[in-house]
Design an enzyme around this catalytic site. Structure first.
Site, PDB file in Angstrom:
ATOM      1  N   LYS A  55      -5.106   9.978  69.446  1.00  0.00           N
ATOM      2  CA  LYS A  55      -5.426  10.754  70.656  1.00  0.00           C
ATOM      3  C   LYS A  55      -4.570  12.007  70.835  1.00  0.00           C
ATOM      4  O   LYS A  55      -4.346  12.464  71.956  1.00  0.00           O
ATOM      5  CB  LYS A  55      -5.349   9.885  71.935  1.00  0.00           C
ATOM      6  N   HIS A 115      -3.419   7.927  60.893  1.00  0.00           N
ATOM      7  CA  HIS A 115      -2.543   7.800  62.066  1.00  0.00           C
ATOM      8  C   HIS A 115      -1.216   7.133  61.667  1.00  0.00           C
ATOM      9  O   HIS A 115      -0.440   6.759  62.543  1.00  0.00           O
ATOM     10  CB  HIS A 115      -3.205   6.945  63.148  1.00  0.00           C
ATOM     11  N   SER A 145      -5.169   9.411  77.421  1.00  0.00           N
ATOM     12  CA  SER A 145      -6.319   9.480  76.522  1.00  0.00           C
ATOM     13  C   SER A 145      -6.496   8.154  75.777  1.00  0.00           C
ATOM     14  O   SER A 145      -7.620   7.656  75.620  1.00  0.00           O
ATOM     15  CB  SER A 145      -6.111  10.633  75.533  1.00  0.00           C
ATOM     16  N   ARG A 264     -13.312  13.562  76.278  1.00  0.00           N
ATOM     17  CA  ARG A 264     -13.194  13.155  77.673  1.00  0.00           C
ATOM     18  C   ARG A 264     -12.892  14.332  78.580  1.00  0.00           C
ATOM     19  O   ARG A 264     -13.714  14.741  79.389  1.00  0.00           O
ATOM     20  CB  ARG A 264     -12.099  12.071  77.757  1.00  0.00           C
TER      21      ARG A 264
HETATM   22  S1  PPS Z   1      -8.594   9.864  67.610  1.00  0.00           S
HETATM   23  O1  PPS Z   1      -9.510   8.759  68.067  1.00  0.00           O
HETATM   24  O2  PPS Z   1      -7.199   9.402  67.537  1.00  0.00           O
HETATM   25  O3  PPS Z   1      -9.026  10.506  66.386  1.00  0.00           O
HETATM   26  O4  PPS Z   1      -8.653  10.905  68.824  1.00  0.00           O
HETATM   27  P1  PPS Z   1      -8.157  12.418  68.753  1.00  0.00           P
HETATM   28  O5  PPS Z   1      -9.221  13.249  68.182  1.00  0.00           O
HETATM   29  O6  PPS Z   1      -6.796  12.476  68.154  1.00  0.00           O
HETATM   30  O7  PPS Z   1      -7.951  12.751  70.284  1.00  0.00           O
HETATM   31  C1  PPS Z   1      -9.000  12.826  71.221  1.00  0.00           C
HETATM   32  C2  PPS Z   1      -8.486  13.694  72.336  1.00  0.00           C
HETATM   33  O8  PPS Z   1      -8.519  15.069  71.908  1.00  0.00           O
HETATM   34  C3  PPS Z   1      -9.353  15.799  72.784  1.00  0.00           C
HETATM   35  N1  PPS Z   1     -10.038  16.891  72.093  1.00  0.00           N
HETATM   36  C4  PPS Z   1      -9.882  18.175  72.409  1.00  0.00           C
HETATM   37  N2  PPS Z   1      -9.084  18.776  73.324  1.00  0.00           N
HETATM   38  C5  PPS Z   1      -9.172  20.129  73.426  1.00  0.00           C
HETATM   39  N3  PPS Z   1     -10.006  20.883  72.674  1.00  0.00           N
HETATM   40  C6  PPS Z   1     -10.806  20.325  71.753  1.00  0.00           C
HETATM   41  N4  PPS Z   1     -11.633  21.090  71.036  1.00  0.00           N
HETATM   42  C7  PPS Z   1     -10.759  18.917  71.579  1.00  0.00           C
HETATM   43  N5  PPS Z   1     -11.410  18.037  70.775  1.00  0.00           N
HETATM   44  C8  PPS Z   1     -10.954  16.809  71.111  1.00  0.00           C
HETATM   45  C9  PPS Z   1     -10.315  14.753  73.335  1.00  0.00           C
HETATM   46  O9  PPS Z   1     -10.994  15.219  74.465  1.00  0.00           O
HETATM   47  C10 PPS Z   1      -9.348  13.616  73.582  1.00  0.00           C
HETATM   48  O10 PPS Z   1      -8.463  13.890  74.681  1.00  0.00           O
HETATM   49  P2  PPS Z   1      -8.752  13.460  76.204  1.00  0.00           P
HETATM   50  O11 PPS Z   1      -7.483  13.790  76.936  1.00  0.00           O
HETATM   51  O12 PPS Z   1      -9.040  11.994  76.215  1.00  0.00           O
HETATM   52  O13 PPS Z   1      -9.892  14.295  76.655  1.00  0.00           O
END
Ligand code: PPS
Length: 302
Positions: A55, A115, A145, A264
């Site tokens: 996340k 990870h 998250s 999210r």
């Molecule tokens: S995972 O399951 O570990 O692979 O998840 P990961 O991709 O690391 O993290 C998901 C969170 O990243 C946010 N996210 C983004 N934030 C900003 N910009 C972009 N383009 C973007 N893409 C993914 C995603 O919304 C999750 O964070 P939260 O806070 O839950 O929204």
């Protein structure tokens, strides 16, 4: 809100896994039970590894890296879902192909995600001197998250209540273990190997600047037109509506996005909407004990 699902494998039952310790770190059973296979993975010198605590912006950087590799060609980046273009090294969940099966079918140069904490990265990555992009996100937003993710996916153990989950996170009793150990481990090693250490908060603040950093690390020269496309197509709003990155290609029985969306909020500081004053004080006190001596400093945590 109802979502438009396009699952490739419809008929799938997933049971939430137990957490299991492997070399002192908590993992979902599907990682821990396949440990020897992960450990013996054979990296190639031109493999690029994207490493994150869960996340922390993994999917975001995956999409940016693929867009860079495709010179901003958005159509090419829609050739498959992100988890097929850039497979997850330690993924073992039937009936889906394993991460390693997908990686082994790829042409070089391959890009993959993990990870794993640094001490558990298969040794072939170090023997081959592979490049690694590390993305770290401040603990509180990461925790928020992760809580919502644990609620919506059957691939993770039950999160329990919000306050229970805070406690588990602080104690490292969550999948992939302690956030504190994870980020400190990678931070301390970043100058000893070919590691680009990025912060989620920096990408959010200035995506263009960070995309250029990634491109330089990948030794790719991009035309202005391509840079603009990459900035646009990796924005939260665009990625949220793109089925090739928003995980709506995954069956609902695996990820129920009516509980919480994978994409999210994508914000810095959403933790302020979750922590009570007293939870925040306890967290800060514990944080100081874990991180106070480290030169690794995150923004937006207080
Ligand atoms: S995972 O399951 O570990 O692979 O998840 P990961 O991709 O690391 O993290 C998901 C969170 O990243 C946010 N996210 C983004 N934030 C900003 N910009 C972009 N383009 C973007 N893409 C993914 C995603 O919304 C999750 O964070 P939260 O806070 O839950 O929204």
């Amino acid at each position: 809100m109802e979502l438009d699902y396009h699952p490739e494998v419809q008929d799938v039952t997933i049971r939430r896994p137990q957490l299991k310790l492997q070399e002192g770190v908590s993992f979902p059973a599907w990682v821990a039970d396949n440990w020897e296979t992960v450990k013996n993975f054979q990296a190639k010198p031109d493999d690029l590894l994207i490493a994150t605590y869960p996340k922390s912006g993994t999917t975001w950087i995956q999409e940016i890296v693929d867009l860079i590799n495709q010179n901003g060609d958005v159509k090419m980046c829609k050739r498959a879902a992100v988890y097929e273009r850039i497979p997850f090294l330690e993924f073992f969940m039937s009936p889906f192909p394993t991460g390693i099966e997908l990686i082994e079918k790829m042409a070089s140069p391959r890009v993959m995600k993990t990870h794993l904490p640094i001490q558990l990265v298969p040794k072939s990555f170090w023997e081959q001197d592979c490049k690694i992009i590390l993305v770290a996100r401040n603990a509180k937003d990461c925790l928020v998250s992760y809580f919502h993710f644990n609620r919506m996916t059957e691939s993770m153990p039950e999160p329990g209540t919000w306050s229970e989950f805070i406690q588990k996170f602080m104690e490292g009793r969550v999948s992939w273990g302690s956030w504190y150990d994870h980020v400190k481990g990678w931070w301390e090693a970043k100058n000893k190997h070919r590691i680009l250490f990025l912060f989620y908060e920096d990408v959010k603040e200035n995506p263009r600047r960070e995309i250029l950093k990634v491109a330089e690390f990948m030794e790719k020269v991009l035309e202005e037109d391509a840079i603009e496309k990459i900035v646009h197509h990796s924005s939260f709003e665009v990625m949220k509506g793109n089925p090739m990155v928003n995980y709506t290609t995954i069956p609902m029985t695996f990820m129920d996005q009516n509980i919480s969306r994978f994409m999210r909020k994508g914000e810095v500081g959403d933790w302020k909407n979750h922590f009570t004053v007293s939870q925040n004080e306890d967290f800060d006190e514990h944080y100081e004990r874990q991180m106070g001596h480290s030169s690794l400093k995150f923004r937006n945590v207080l």
